[in-house]
Scaffold this active site. Structure first.
Site, mmCIF file in Angstrom:
data_model
loop_
_atom_site.group_PDB
_atom_site.id
_atom_site.type_symbol
_atom_site.label_atom_id
_atom_site.label_comp_id
_atom_site.label_asym_id
_atom_site.label_seq_id
_atom_site.Cartn_x
_atom_site.Cartn_y
_atom_site.Cartn_z
ATOM 1 N N HIS A 1 4.075 3.596 -43.357
ATOM 2 C CA HIS A 1 3.017 3.679 -42.333
ATOM 3 C C HIS A 1 1.800 4.412 -42.916
ATOM 4 C CE1 HIS A 1 4.951 2.476 -38.426
ATOM 5 N NE2 HIS A 1 6.034 2.618 -39.180
ATOM 6 N N GLU B 1 -1.138 4.482 -41.973
ATOM 7 C CA GLU B 1 -2.040 4.964 -40.908
ATOM 8 C C GLU B 1 -1.622 6.331 -40.385
ATOM 9 O OE1 GLU B 1 0.376 2.891 -40.560
ATOM 10 O OE2 GLU B 1 1.304 3.111 -38.590
ATOM 11 N N CYS C 1 5.100 -2.046 -42.162
ATOM 12 C CA CYS C 1 6.448 -1.837 -41.611
ATOM 13 C C CYS C 1 6.902 -3.069 -40.808
ATOM 14 C CB CYS C 1 6.489 -0.540 -40.820
ATOM 15 S SG CYS C 1 8.155 0.119 -40.676
HETATM 16 N N1 GLN Z 1 12.686 -1.583 -37.759
HETATM 17 C C1 GLN Z 1 11.491 -2.218 -37.313
HETATM 18 C C2 GLN Z 1 11.598 -3.745 -37.409
HETATM 19 O O1 GLN Z 1 12.265 -4.243 -38.257
HETATM 20 C C3 GLN Z 1 10.269 -1.723 -38.088
HETATM 21 C C4 GLN Z 1 10.063 -0.251 -37.886
HETATM 22 C C5 GLN Z 1 8.632 0.200 -37.960
HETATM 23 O O2 GLN Z 1 7.704 -0.619 -37.888
HETATM 24 N N2 GLN Z 1 8.422 1.497 -38.029
HETATM 25 O O3 GLN Z 1 10.974 -4.423 -36.648
#
Ligand code: GLN
Length: 210
Positions: free
Chosen positions: A182, A184, A91
């Protein structure tokens, strides 16, 4: 059976560093511990010594980049990764790895040959879950998307590992692995196990004692 030793020659299980400045750190540590690896939270440059792989967790990439600089971790971390340290960015961690972030936003670590769109599905309220197919994993995997990015395009040498509704959610470029979801948090350690298998395969086998 051949003993596996890490790059420093002193451990029989991989040590997985988890960048612990911000974000979903503990859940990754729990997953890797469940997979038989030794997790280590990385907060300062010395914590990078002796790790066999690194995870850059989800969270907020702009904050993570600021804290990396603040903790004087950025250059050591980029050097280790550029020298071949396996890394998994999830992410926000995927955004951190990308060479290009859409909209002129400065790239973060500028490592992986991909272009990403941040917050690609809208606000926090537009977070969602979906069962997806991932190359190397049989059966569906629950992708938990929290204010998630996706990969707009991949460059040469990048293998796409997962797509959902035509959008790329996971990819790999040699030792650089990234996913928009995610893993995890899904209660399913198959993605972590797949990465860990790659890490083990790339560890140096112990020399036979004389
Ligand atoms: N929106 C976040 C970013 O761009 C990422 C979101 C997340 O890691 N759940 O940094």
């Amino acid at each position: 059976m051949m003993e596996i030793r890490n790059i420093n020659g002193n451990s029989t299980r991989p040590t997985i560093g988890i960048l612990g400045l911000q974000g979903a750190v503990e859940a990754h540590a729990d997953m890797f511990a469940a997979c038989g690896a030794a997790p280590r939270v990385v907060l300062r440059p010395a914590d990078l010594e002796g790790i066999d792989a690194l995870v850059i967790p989800g969270g907020e990439s702009t904050t993570q980049k600021k804290l990396l600089n603040f903790n004087q971790l950025a250059s050591g971390l980029v050097q280790r990764i550029a020298a071949g340290l396996p890394v998994l960015g999830t992410c926000a961690g995927l955004v951190m790895l990308a060479r290009e972030v859409e909209g002129g936003t400065a790239s973060k670590l500028n490592l992986m040959n991909i272009k990403v769109r941040r917050n690609a599905y809208g606000s926090q309220l537009d977070s969602f879950e979906a069962y997806i197919d991932i190359k190397g994993i049989s059966g569906k995997f629950l992708a938990i998307m929290i204010r998630a990015p996706y990969i707009i395009s991949v460059g040469e040498g990048v293998e796409v590992l997962a797509t959902y509704e035509g959008r790329i959610l996971a990819a790999r470029e040699k030792h650089l692995w990234g996913c928009a979801f995610h893993p995890e948090l899904s209660g399913d350690n198959r993605f972590h196990n797949m990465f860990l298998e790659y890490v083990k395969e790339n560890m140096v086998p112990a020399a036979t004692p004389a």
